[in-house]
Design an enzyme around this catalytic site. Structure first.
Site, PDB file in Angstrom:
ATOM      1  N   HIS A 100       0.850  -1.196   0.000  1.00  0.00           N
ATOM      2  CA  HIS A 100       0.000   0.000   0.000  1.00  0.00           C
ATOM      3  C   HIS A 100       0.878   1.236   0.000  1.00  0.00           C
ATOM      4  O   HIS A 100       1.987   1.233   0.523  1.00  0.00           O
ATOM      5  CB  HIS A 100      -0.941   0.012   1.207  1.00  0.00           C
ATOM      6  CG  HIS A 100      -0.245  -0.181   2.521  1.00  0.00           C
ATOM      7  ND1 HIS A 100       0.116  -1.442   2.985  1.00  0.00           N
ATOM      8  CD2 HIS A 100       0.174   0.691   3.456  1.00  0.00           C
ATOM      9  CE1 HIS A 100       0.723  -1.306   4.146  1.00  0.00           C
ATOM     10  NE2 HIS A 100       0.779  -0.024   4.466  1.00  0.00           N
ATOM     11  N   HIS A 102       0.796   5.245   1.116  1.00  0.00           N
ATOM     12  CA  HIS A 102       0.096   6.283   1.875  1.00  0.00           C
ATOM     13  C   HIS A 102       0.157   7.580   1.064  1.00  0.00           C
ATOM     14  O   HIS A 102       1.252   8.006   0.663  1.00  0.00           O
ATOM     15  CB  HIS A 102       0.797   6.541   3.216  1.00  0.00           C
ATOM     16  CG  HIS A 102       0.882   5.352   4.127  1.00  0.00           C
ATOM     17  ND1 HIS A 102       0.123   5.253   5.279  1.00  0.00           N
ATOM     18  CD2 HIS A 102       1.637   4.234   4.087  1.00  0.00           C
ATOM     19  CE1 HIS A 102       0.428   4.117   5.907  1.00  0.00           C
ATOM     20  NE2 HIS A 102       1.346   3.480   5.200  1.00  0.00           N
TER      21      HIS A 102
HETATM   22  P1  AMP Z   1       1.868   0.431   7.347  1.00  0.00           P
HETATM   23  O1  AMP Z   1       2.400   0.725   8.720  1.00  0.00           O
HETATM   24  O2  AMP Z   1       2.557   1.161   6.263  1.00  0.00           O
HETATM   25  O3  AMP Z   1       1.740  -1.052   7.091  1.00  0.00           O
HETATM   26  O4  AMP Z   1       0.396   1.057   7.342  1.00  0.00           O
HETATM   27  C1  AMP Z   1      -0.761   0.378   7.637  1.00  0.00           C
HETATM   28  C2  AMP Z   1      -1.829   1.423   7.734  1.00  0.00           C
HETATM   29  O5  AMP Z   1      -3.097   0.783   7.635  1.00  0.00           O
HETATM   30  C3  AMP Z   1      -1.840   2.207   9.062  1.00  0.00           C
HETATM   31  O6  AMP Z   1      -1.690   3.591   8.784  1.00  0.00           O
HETATM   32  C4  AMP Z   1      -3.215   1.883   9.653  1.00  0.00           C
HETATM   33  O7  AMP Z   1      -3.783   2.994  10.316  1.00  0.00           O
HETATM   34  C5  AMP Z   1      -4.013   1.468   8.436  1.00  0.00           C
HETATM   35  N1  AMP Z   1      -5.119   0.557   8.657  1.00  0.00           N
HETATM   36  C6  AMP Z   1      -5.089  -0.617   9.334  1.00  0.00           C
HETATM   37  N2  AMP Z   1      -6.305  -1.203   9.285  1.00  0.00           N
HETATM   38  C7  AMP Z   1      -7.095  -0.394   8.544  1.00  0.00           C
HETATM   39  C8  AMP Z   1      -8.465  -0.439   8.130  1.00  0.00           C
HETATM   40  N3  AMP Z   1      -9.266  -1.468   8.448  1.00  0.00           N
HETATM   41  N4  AMP Z   1      -8.956   0.581   7.381  1.00  0.00           N
HETATM   42  C9  AMP Z   1      -8.160   1.626   7.055  1.00  0.00           C
HETATM   43  N5  AMP Z   1      -6.873   1.718   7.409  1.00  0.00           N
HETATM   44  C10 AMP Z   1      -6.350   0.739   8.151  1.00  0.00           C
END
Ligand code: AMP
Ligand code: ZN
Length: 114
Positions: A100, A102
């Site tokens: 993903h 951001h």
């Molecule tokens: P990373 O640390 O780059 O793996 O980012 C994962 C991101 O996913 C974090 O910013 C979380 O806040 C976000 N996240 C986790 N679960 C969900 C969800 N169900 N819906 C939206 N965002 C999420």
């Protein structure tokens, strides 16, 4: 992929705040926003991280980038600027193992990151 939270979001098995979707890419609001605009943009296909990108699937990353480009324009952050982040693996701070990107905007960011 079973038990992948972002696959479940892509398949609408769990709710999310979707801001863009096409046949290959989906974008939704981060649950824990770190900026006024914080959107996650993912390929619908399950790819664990940047370490799994190769010639076969690299086109999905350009599809993701085109969506980021469109969102930045639509959300009117392109002029002031924004940040695109990919966390890869443990040291990169990755917590969800479905690749993903951001998209962060609406405030000024500092450098270097923590
Ligand atoms: P990373 O640390 O780059 O793996 O980012 C994962 C991101 O996913 C974090 O910013 C979380 O806040 C976000 N996240 C986790 N679960 C969900 C969800 N169900 N819906 C939206 N965002 C999420
Ligand atoms: Zn997945």
């Amino acid at each position: 992929m079973k038990d992948c939270i972002f696959c479940k979001i892509a398949n609408k098995e769990i709710p999310s705040n979707i801001v863009y979707e096409d046949d290959k890419v989906i974008a939704f609001k981060d649950l824990n926003p770190q900026a006024p605009i914080h959107i996650l943009v993912i390929p619908k296909e399950h790819i664990e991280s940047l370490n799994q990108i190769d010639e076969r699937n690299a086109n999905l990353i350009s599809d993701v980038m085109l969506v980021i480009r469109k969102l930045a324009k639509d959300l009117e952050i392109e002029e002031k600027g924004y940040r695109v982040v990919n966390n890869c693996g443990e040291y990169g701070g990755q917590t969800v193992f479905h690749i993903h990107f951001h998209l962060l905007g609406g405030r000024k960011f500092s450098w270097p990151p923590g």
